[in-house]
Write a protein that holds these residues in place. Structure first.
Motif, short mmCIF file in Angstrom:
data_model
loop_
_atom_site.label_atom_id
_atom_site.label_comp_id
_atom_site.label_asym_id
_atom_site.label_seq_id
_atom_site.Cartn_x
_atom_site.Cartn_y
_atom_site.Cartn_z
N THR A 9 -33.12 11.35 -32.63
CA THR A 9 -33.23 12.41 -33.64
C THR A 9 -31.86 12.75 -34.21
OG1 THR A 9 -35.16 13.33 -32.49
CG2 THR A 9 -34.01 14.75 -34.07
N GLY A 10 -31.75 12.69 -35.52
CA GLY A 10 -30.48 12.99 -36.18
C GLY A 10 -29.54 11.81 -36.27
N PHE A 11 -29.97 10.64 -35.76
CA PHE A 11 -29.10 9.46 -35.72
C PHE A 11 -29.61 8.34 -36.63
CE2 PHE A 11 -27.74 11.28 -31.68
CZ PHE A 11 -26.39 10.95 -31.62
N ALA A 12 -28.68 7.51 -37.05
CA ALA A 12 -28.96 6.15 -37.49
C ALA A 12 -28.57 5.25 -36.34
CB ALA A 12 -28.16 5.79 -38.73
N TYR A 13 -29.40 4.24 -36.05
CA TYR A 13 -29.10 3.30 -34.98
C TYR A 13 -28.48 2.03 -35.57
CZ TYR A 13 -31.64 5.69 -31.17
OH TYR A 13 -32.04 6.56 -30.19
N GLU A 14 -27.28 1.72 -35.12
CA GLU A 14 -26.65 0.46 -35.49
C GLU A 14 -26.79 -0.50 -34.32
OE1 GLU A 14 -22.72 0.24 -37.52
OE2 GLU A 14 -22.12 -1.00 -35.80
N PHE A 15 -27.61 -1.54 -34.49
CA PHE A 15 -27.83 -2.52 -33.43
C PHE A 15 -26.77 -3.61 -33.52
CE2 PHE A 15 -32.15 -0.82 -34.29
CZ PHE A 15 -32.40 -0.27 -33.05
N GLY A 21 -37.09 7.82 -32.58
CA GLY A 21 -36.61 9.09 -33.13
C GLY A 21 -35.54 8.96 -34.18
N ALA A 22 -34.99 7.75 -34.38
CA ALA A 22 -33.92 7.57 -35.35
C ALA A 22 -34.47 7.59 -36.77
CB ALA A 22 -33.18 6.27 -35.10
N ARG A 23 -33.65 8.01 -37.71
CA ARG A 23 -34.07 8.01 -39.11
C ARG A 23 -34.06 6.60 -39.68
NH1 ARG A 23 -36.49 11.59 -42.62
NH2 ARG A 23 -35.27 13.28 -41.69
N VAL A 24 -33.15 5.76 -39.19
CA VAL A 24 -33.01 4.40 -39.71
C VAL A 24 -32.37 3.53 -38.64
CG1 VAL A 24 -30.73 4.83 -40.71
CG2 VAL A 24 -32.15 3.03 -41.67
N GLY A 25 -32.66 2.24 -38.68
CA GLY A 25 -32.00 1.28 -37.80
C GLY A 25 -31.51 0.11 -38.64
N TYR A 26 -30.35 -0.43 -38.30
CA TYR A 26 -29.81 -1.53 -39.10
C TYR A 26 -28.92 -2.42 -38.24
CZ TYR A 26 -25.42 1.14 -39.22
OH TYR A 26 -24.29 1.83 -38.86
N VAL A 27 -28.72 -3.63 -38.73
CA VAL A 27 -27.74 -4.57 -38.18
C VAL A 27 -26.77 -4.87 -39.31
CG1 VAL A 27 -27.37 -6.85 -37.17
CG2 VAL A 27 -29.45 -5.57 -36.62
N ASN A 28 -25.49 -4.86 -39.03
CA ASN A 28 -24.51 -5.11 -40.09
C ASN A 28 -24.76 -6.47 -40.75
OD1 ASN A 28 -22.86 -2.78 -40.13
ND2 ASN A 28 -21.87 -3.43 -38.24
N PRO A 29 -24.67 -6.54 -42.08
CA PRO A 29 -24.90 -7.82 -42.77
C PRO A 29 -23.86 -8.85 -42.38
CG PRO A 29 -23.98 -6.17 -44.27
CD PRO A 29 -24.32 -5.45 -43.01
N PHE A 56 -20.76 -3.32 -46.94
CA PHE A 56 -21.65 -2.36 -46.30
C PHE A 56 -21.45 -2.30 -44.78
CE2 PHE A 56 -25.08 -3.16 -49.79
CZ PHE A 56 -24.29 -2.48 -50.70
N ALA A 57 -20.88 -3.35 -44.21
CA ALA A 57 -20.72 -3.42 -42.75
C ALA A 57 -19.75 -2.35 -42.26
CB ALA A 57 -20.23 -4.80 -42.34
N SER A 58 -19.96 -1.90 -41.05
CA SER A 58 -19.06 -0.91 -40.46
C SER A 58 -17.65 -1.48 -40.35
CB SER A 58 -19.56 -0.52 -39.07
OG SER A 58 -20.86 0.02 -39.14
N ASP A 59 -16.66 -0.65 -40.61
CA ASP A 59 -15.27 -1.10 -40.53
C ASP A 59 -14.91 -1.45 -39.09
OD1 ASP A 59 -14.99 -0.56 -43.23
OD2 ASP A 59 -14.23 1.47 -42.88
N LYS A 60 -14.12 -2.49 -38.93
CA LYS A 60 -13.65 -2.84 -37.59
C LYS A 60 -12.80 -1.69 -37.04
CE LYS A 60 -13.67 -7.87 -38.06
NZ LYS A 60 -12.87 -9.12 -37.99
N GLY A 61 -13.06 -1.35 -35.79
CA GLY A 61 -12.29 -0.29 -35.16
C GLY A 61 -12.75 1.11 -35.51
#
Length: 322
Positions: free
Chosen positions: A51-57, A81-89, A119-124
């Motif tokens: 709840t309140g999270f996005a899940y980054e797998f 409970g997550a609003r969204v789930g994703y894997v970095n492209p 769109f991918a999460s920044d390293k670090g």
């Protein structure tokens, strides 16, 4: 009221999501699939844990997963409970999209890939929460209760309320009463009445191919109603072209038109009375499959096939060991 406000204003108020990175590292054992991974995650974190999270797998397991396997996990993020789930492209993402209808072409393709990479999460970067799971912790997983977090590994037993957290006991007792299961019994060996392979979670071509590759020479047990429903018309067309429909029919499964079907009791595909269904769908709430007393156990498509063939919840690794 939220739907009313959305239609009236054409806007929706959303709080900024926190991000939880869920890493699954190592290598999954044979017979363990993406469905087992996401059921294990929801069991570990709870149906309200996101709840309140996005899940980054992420992690080695998700890096190796096909796009369809990644979709299975992302599809069930909401059940956790997550609003969204994703894997970095990544390159696997881009190759999956290349040449598909409506995908950019030529110079626009190169421009789009560069944009998608951004769109991918920044390293670090930092996360609001980090969960690390080792792949060897995960076994074929089956739900025993009335939400996707009430699950156990195939070689475990149904929980005993007195041995669980006090805050969980009421919901466990409610689930046991509804599911008509005895606490402390092995989940393996629970008799089933219906087997359903399909849904947007596990009705993809790769799911059907995997099961079809294992069930040749097997037959659905007498008294079990077993149906296979491709997740889309495209999947159905490709599966028929590959002859998968005949493989399933030869094994005693009914091959149906594409659609939602027994995931949510669409059309005539409903449980009757307190029938118990081994299902590859994503929700096992009370009455989800049409009957107010119908019972649902979620599991991977191959585990559903094993249950259909034996007439009870079974370890697919043992049934299809050859």
């Amino acid at each position: 009221s939220q739907v009313r406000d959305l239609l009236a204003t054409q806007t929706m108020t959303l709080n900024e999501l926190k991000v939880r990175r869920i890493e699954v590292n190592g290598r999954l054992a044979d017979g363990v699939y993406a469905k087992d991974v996401i059921l294990h995650i929801i069991r570990k974190l709870g149906v309200n844990g996101g709840t309140g999270f996005a899940y980054e797998f992420a992690g080695e397991v998700f890096d190796r997963f096909s796009m369809e396997e990644r979709m299975t996990a992302c599809n069930m993020s909401i059940e956790g409970g997550a609003r969204v789930g994703y894997v970095n492209p990544d390159d696997k993402t881009f190759e999956y999209l290349r040449g598909r209808p409506h995908a950019p072409k030529d110079a626009q393709w190169d421009e789009s890939v560069e944009k998608w990479k951004s769109f991918a999460s920044d390293k670090g970067c930092s996360y609001d929460d980090l969960v690390v799971i080792q792949a060897d912790e995960i076994a074929p997983t089956v739900t025993w209760g009335i939400n996707p977090g009430q699950a156990v590994a195939i070689d475990e037993r149904i929980p005993i309320p007195e041995e669980c957290e006090v805050s969980d006991r009421a919901s466990i007792l409610e689930a046991l009463e509804y599911m008509k299961l005895d606490s402390g019994n092995p989940i393996k060996g629970t008799p089933i009445d219906v087997a359903f392979i399909g849904s947007c979670t596990n009705g993809r071509l790769s799911d059907l191919e995997e099961v079809a590759s294992k069930i040749k020479g097997f037959k659905v047990k007498d008294g079990v109603k077993a149906i296979v429903v491709p997740g889309s018309q495209v999947v159905s067309k490709l599966a028929v072209e590959k002859g998968l429909d005949k493989v399933f029919e030869d094994a005693g499964f009914e091959w149906r038109y594409a659609g939602c079907s027994m995931c949510l009791a669409m059309n005539p595909d409903k449980l009757i009375g307190d029938q118990l269904c081994a299902s590859s769908s994503n929700r096992n709430f009370k009455g989800r499959q049409g009957s107010p007393t119908g019972r649902t156990m979620l599991m991977s498509p191959l585990m559903v096939a094993a249950a259909a063939i034996t007439g009870e919840v079974s370890d697919s690794r043992l049934i299809f060991s050859s």
